[in-house]
Design a protein around this motif. Sequence first.
Motif, short mmCIF file in Angstrom:
data_model
loop_
_atom_site.label_atom_id
_atom_site.label_comp_id
_atom_site.label_asym_id
_atom_site.label_seq_id
_atom_site.Cartn_x
_atom_site.Cartn_y
_atom_site.Cartn_z
N PRO A 236 1.11 -1.33 -0.26
CA PRO A 236 0.12 -0.35 -0.16
C PRO A 236 0.76 1.30 -0.04
N GLN A 237 1.81 1.48 0.68
CA GLN A 237 3.08 2.32 0.75
C GLN A 237 3.87 2.74 -0.57
N THR A 238 3.92 1.68 -1.06
CA THR A 238 4.13 1.86 -2.76
C THR A 238 3.81 2.24 -3.83
N GLU A 239 2.21 1.98 -3.61
CA GLU A 239 1.07 2.42 -4.07
C GLU A 239 1.47 4.25 -4.44
N GLN A 240 1.57 4.41 -2.59
CA GLN A 240 1.26 6.22 -2.21
C GLN A 240 2.45 6.25 -3.04
N LEU A 241 3.42 6.13 -2.74
CA LEU A 241 4.93 6.38 -3.47
C LEU A 241 4.58 6.57 -4.78
N VAL A 242 3.84 6.00 -5.83
CA VAL A 242 4.41 6.11 -6.87
C VAL A 242 2.98 6.61 -7.70
N ALA A 243 2.05 6.81 -6.68
CA ALA A 243 1.14 8.14 -6.58
C ALA A 243 2.00 9.51 -6.81
N ALA A 244 2.51 9.35 -5.79
CA ALA A 244 3.33 10.60 -5.29
C ALA A 244 4.61 11.49 -6.60
N ILE A 245 5.19 10.49 -7.44
CA ILE A 245 5.93 10.24 -7.78
C ILE A 245 5.11 10.99 -9.21
N HIS A 246 4.12 10.81 -9.46
CA HIS A 246 3.52 11.20 -11.19
C HIS A 246 2.66 12.64 -9.99
N GLY A 247 2.15 12.61 -9.16
CA GLY A 247 2.14 14.27 -8.64
C GLY A 247 3.26 15.17 -8.96
N ALA A 248 4.17 14.62 -8.56
CA ALA A 248 4.98 15.47 -8.64
C ALA A 248 5.70 15.61 -9.89
N LEU A 249 6.01 14.80 -10.73
CA LEU A 249 5.54 14.86 -12.40
C LEU A 249 5.08 16.18 -12.89
N GLN A 250 3.70 16.72 -12.31
CA GLN A 250 2.95 17.20 -12.40
C GLN A 250 3.30 18.79 -12.13
N GLY A 251 3.78 18.11 -10.97
CA GLY A 251 4.18 19.94 -10.01
C GLY A 251 3.97 19.98 -8.89
N ARG A 252 3.36 19.07 -8.05
CA ARG A 252 2.74 18.75 -7.04
C ARG A 252 3.36 17.87 -5.65
N ARG A 253 3.60 18.57 -5.00
CA ARG A 253 4.94 18.19 -3.66
C ARG A 253 3.70 17.46 -2.69
N ARG A 254 4.57 16.30 -2.13
CA ARG A 254 3.98 15.39 -1.38
C ARG A 254 4.20 15.39 0.29
N LEU A 255 4.29 14.96 1.25
CA LEU A 255 4.71 14.14 2.34
C LEU A 255 3.90 12.63 2.48
N LEU A 256 4.50 12.14 2.38
CA LEU A 256 4.75 10.70 2.64
C LEU A 256 5.44 10.22 4.07
N TYR A 257 4.40 9.21 4.84
CA TYR A 257 5.25 8.49 6.46
C TYR A 257 5.09 7.01 5.51
#
Length: 234
Positions: free
Chosen positions: A81-102
């Motif tokens: 589940p955390q890998t899925e969150q990380l992949v989604a966060a990377i895709h978001g970052a490619l569009q300029g969005r920052r994210r903080l994961l735990y």
Amino acid sequence: MQAVATVRERERNQAPVETAKADDLHPSFLLRLLDEIDYGLVLVNAQGRVQHANHLARYELATGRLLHSGPDGQIGTAAAPQTEQLVAAIHGALQGRRRLLYLTHGEHNMPLAVIPLVHALEGPASSVLLVMARQRAGDNLALQMFAREHSLTPTEESVLRALCDGRDVDEIAIQHGVAESTVRTQVRSLRDKTGANGIRQLVQRVLALPPVVPALRGNGSPQRASALSGFQFV
């Protein structure tokens, strides 16, 4: 207001500072610079494959406690589940969005910032920066530098390190095998030498130190050395 206006006037009159562009710096210099930072830094491409990792990040990836890299360099975590969150966060970052994961796994946990390397208005990014949480204050080499600067004894430095790790006086006394009164005397000496008003201010000063590469880099542990030497990047 007059003081602010004076400062601004001086800034306008100052000649611009000439600095070298990143493209003009030798790659080995830039990589060494990243290794001297007390944060794990991982650069991944749009597919989530590791392009570069600094010293601390290489260690974390090699241990695989919270982050790991597969044979093809694909970044992943210890839990699906955390890998899925990380992949989604990377895709978001490619569009300029920052994210903080735990990231968590067993007794281990680590905040991870996912940072785009281009502004959203500049178009899609081709790489994303993963920034791991800073090492414990006690692991920061700057603490040793702080101790030398204030002429702390090895015992006082050890007490300061324990305070920065969140230990109470009674816990430090048990750890060092001494009476609590001895530790309190050492804390008073720390305050006198550093000019701190109390333990809280003393710890805050250490936490505010520059993030210098930790002692981990100089650790000759064969387990760590083999883990690092066997790790490959794409």
